[in-house]
Motif scaffolding. Structure first.
Motif, PDB file in Angstrom:
ATOM      1  N   THR A  91       0.814  -1.210   0.000  1.00  0.00           N
ATOM      2  CA  THR A  91       0.000   0.000   0.000  1.00  0.00           C
ATOM      3  C   THR A  91       0.848   1.260   0.000  1.00  0.00           C
ATOM      4  OG1 THR A  91      -1.820  -1.124   1.133  1.00  0.00           O
ATOM      5  CG2 THR A  91      -1.773   1.278   1.265  1.00  0.00           C
ATOM      6  N   PHE A  92       1.852   1.317   0.860  1.00  0.00           N
ATOM      7  CA  PHE A  92       2.609   2.555   1.020  1.00  0.00           C
ATOM      8  C   PHE A  92       3.749   2.687   0.012  1.00  0.00           C
ATOM      9  CE2 PHE A  92       0.302   2.348   4.949  1.00  0.00           C
ATOM     10  CZ  PHE A  92      -0.007   3.676   5.199  1.00  0.00           C
ATOM     11  N   CYS A  93       4.119   1.587  -0.635  1.00  0.00           N
ATOM     12  CA  CYS A  93       5.163   1.660  -1.664  1.00  0.00           C
ATOM     13  C   CYS A  93       4.601   1.492  -3.071  1.00  0.00           C
ATOM     14  CB  CYS A  93       6.230   0.580  -1.418  1.00  0.00           C
ATOM     15  SG  CYS A  93       7.146   0.800   0.116  1.00  0.00           S
ATOM     16  N   GLY A  94       3.299   1.239  -3.180  1.00  0.00           N
ATOM     17  CA  GLY A  94       2.691   1.005  -4.490  1.00  0.00           C
ATOM     18  C   GLY A  94       2.069   2.257  -5.072  1.00  0.00           C
ATOM     19  N   THR A  95       1.135   2.086  -5.994  1.00  0.00           N
ATOM     20  CA  THR A  95       0.476   3.209  -6.662  1.00  0.00           C
ATOM     21  C   THR A  95      -0.219   4.108  -5.648  1.00  0.00           C
ATOM     22  OG1 THR A  95       0.102   1.880  -8.639  1.00  0.00           O
ATOM     23  CG2 THR A  95      -1.271   3.851  -8.357  1.00  0.00           C
ATOM     24  N   GLY A  96       0.081   5.410  -5.728  1.00  0.00           N
ATOM     25  CA  GLY A  96      -0.508   6.350  -4.792  1.00  0.00           C
ATOM     26  C   GLY A  96       0.148   6.339  -3.434  1.00  0.00           C
ATOM     27  N   MET A  98       3.517   6.506  -0.611  1.00  0.00           N
ATOM     28  CA  MET A  98       4.319   7.635  -0.176  1.00  0.00           C
ATOM     29  C   MET A  98       5.656   7.751  -0.889  1.00  0.00           C
ATOM     30  SD  MET A  98       3.467   7.834   3.877  1.00  0.00           S
ATOM     31  CE  MET A  98       3.879   9.582   3.863  1.00  0.00           C
ATOM     32  N   VAL A  99       6.044   6.740  -1.665  1.00  0.00           N
ATOM     33  CA  VAL A  99       7.309   6.840  -2.397  1.00  0.00           C
ATOM     34  C   VAL A  99       7.150   7.667  -3.677  1.00  0.00           C
ATOM     35  CG1 VAL A  99       8.200   4.667  -1.500  1.00  0.00           C
ATOM     36  CG2 VAL A  99       6.907   4.671  -3.647  1.00  0.00           C
ATOM     37  N   GLU A 100       5.908   7.959  -4.070  1.00  0.00           N
ATOM     38  CA  GLU A 100       5.697   8.742  -5.273  1.00  0.00           C
ATOM     39  C   GLU A 100       5.864  10.227  -4.956  1.00  0.00           C
ATOM     40  OE1 GLU A 100       1.998   7.686  -7.083  1.00  0.00           O
ATOM     41  OE2 GLU A 100       2.794   5.773  -7.819  1.00  0.00           O
ATOM     42  N   PRO A 101       6.686  10.941  -5.715  1.00  0.00           N
ATOM     43  CA  PRO A 101       6.942  12.362  -5.421  1.00  0.00           C
ATOM     44  C   PRO A 101       5.676  13.198  -5.337  1.00  0.00           C
ATOM     45  CG  PRO A 101       8.465  11.549  -7.090  1.00  0.00           C
ATOM     46  CD  PRO A 101       7.449  10.460  -6.878  1.00  0.00           C
ATOM     47  N   LEU A 173      13.402  16.173   8.727  1.00  0.00           N
ATOM     48  CA  LEU A 173      14.774  15.679   8.637  1.00  0.00           C
ATOM     49  C   LEU A 173      15.313  15.649   7.215  1.00  0.00           C
ATOM     50  CD1 LEU A 173      14.526  12.717  11.187  1.00  0.00           C
ATOM     51  CD2 LEU A 173      15.190  15.096  11.618  1.00  0.00           C
ATOM     52  N   GLY A 174      14.444  15.854   6.228  1.00  0.00           N
ATOM     53  CA  GLY A 174      14.891  15.831   4.839  1.00  0.00           C
ATOM     54  C   GLY A 174      15.201  14.444   4.318  1.00  0.00           C
ATOM     55  N   ASP A 175      14.646  13.413   4.951  1.00  0.00           N
ATOM     56  CA  ASP A 175      14.886  12.024   4.565  1.00  0.00           C
ATOM     57  C   ASP A 175      13.725  11.573   3.681  1.00  0.00           C
ATOM     58  OD1 ASP A 175      15.841   9.481   4.395  1.00  0.00           O
ATOM     59  OD2 ASP A 175      15.660   9.003   6.529  1.00  0.00           O
ATOM     60  N   LEU A 176      13.886  11.691   2.371  1.00  0.00           N
ATOM     61  CA  LEU A 176      12.778  11.436   1.462  1.00  0.00           C
ATOM     62  C   LEU A 176      12.342   9.969   1.494  1.00  0.00           C
ATOM     63  CD1 LEU A 176      13.827  13.581  -1.622  1.00  0.00           C
ATOM     64  CD2 LEU A 176      12.266  14.176   0.248  1.00  0.00           C
ATOM     65  N   PRO A 177      11.042   9.705   1.332  1.00  0.00           N
ATOM     66  CA  PRO A 177      10.539   8.336   1.399  1.00  0.00           C
ATOM     67  C   PRO A 177      11.096   7.460   0.282  1.00  0.00           C
ATOM     68  CG  PRO A 177       8.752   9.926   1.577  1.00  0.00           C
ATOM     69  CD  PRO A 177       9.964  10.698   1.172  1.00  0.00           C
ATOM     70  N   THR A 178      11.525   6.281   0.664  1.00  0.00           N
ATOM     71  CA  THR A 178      11.946   5.247  -0.284  1.00  0.00           C
ATOM     72  C   THR A 178      11.349   3.935   0.186  1.00  0.00           C
ATOM     73  OG1 THR A 178      13.931   4.663   0.979  1.00  0.00           O
ATOM     74  CG2 THR A 178      14.153   6.430  -0.683  1.00  0.00           C
TER      75      THR A 178
END
Length: 203
Positions: A91-96, A98-101, A173-178
């Motif tokens: 859910t959180f790494c797929g379409t929509g 949080m990893v999507e900019p 913290l500037g730690d972008l989601p991956t």
């Protein structure tokens, strides 16, 4: 003076033209944020008139919420991988997720408005956050039914924890989601909190 035609008699803005207006709204939102966004600026970006915007949206809160809602969304029904860990990652790494900019940008651009504009905050929570929270709730309820997590777990407390942690790391913290970051938060924070018995009273 002849009064302007009522909204009931104006042609509706829909289809490709509506999406063009929403895309222009997202572009202006990303550039200046919600507070400085105006209907004039969106109309200019979309090469349209303000009247065109007002045929469809009565104010900028409704326009921005619809624009955010036009971004890619996770499925209305949560993905069922058979495990809580798998469901959260999907859910959180797929379409929509949080990893999507675009997802991160949409939240950061309205952070201030959520705390200072009650009208916008109410619509945003209902129409943008509401569906996302419903998916998260479905995931945790299903995990509880499978016996994966504690029966006494406070779901209202845990369900927003994952996006909250990830957004804090990104915005503060500037730690972008991956995918790696989200998976580490799931494995090291969310799953232990969901499965370990609560701490007893201190002595």
């Amino acid at each position: 003076m002849t009064p302007p035609p009522s909204t009931a008699t104006r042609p509706r803005v829909e289809g490709d033209r509506e999406q063009q207006l929403l895309d222009a709204t997202l572009a202006v939102l990303a550039e200046v944020g919600y507070d400085r966004l105006t209907m004039d600026a969106v109309a200019t970006a979309a090469k349209a008139s303000k009247a065109t915007l007002y045929r469809r949206w009565t104010n900028k809160a409704e326009l921005v919420v619809d624009a955010l809602g036009s971004l890619k969304e996770p499925p209305a029904d949560a993905v069922d991988t058979g495990t809580l860990r798998g469901d959260l990652i999907a859910t959180f790494c797929g379409t929509g997720g949080m990893v999507e900019p675009e997802t991160l940008a949409s939240f950061t651009s309205v952070m201030t408005a959520i705390t200072t504009d009650p009208e916008f905050a109410a619509v945003f929570r209902e129409r943008v956050l509401g569906p996302k929270l419903a998916v998260a709730h479905q995931i945790y309820v299903r995990a509880k039914a499978r016996g994966e997590i504690r029966a006494d777990l406070d779901l209202d407390l845990l369900e927003p924890a994952l996006p909250g942690i990830v957004l804090h790391r990104a915005c503060v913290l500037g730690d972008l989601p991956t995918p790696d970051l989200i998976t580490r938060v799931i494995d090291e924070i969310i799953l232990p909190a969901a499965t370990r018995p609560p701490a007893g009273p201190t002595t």
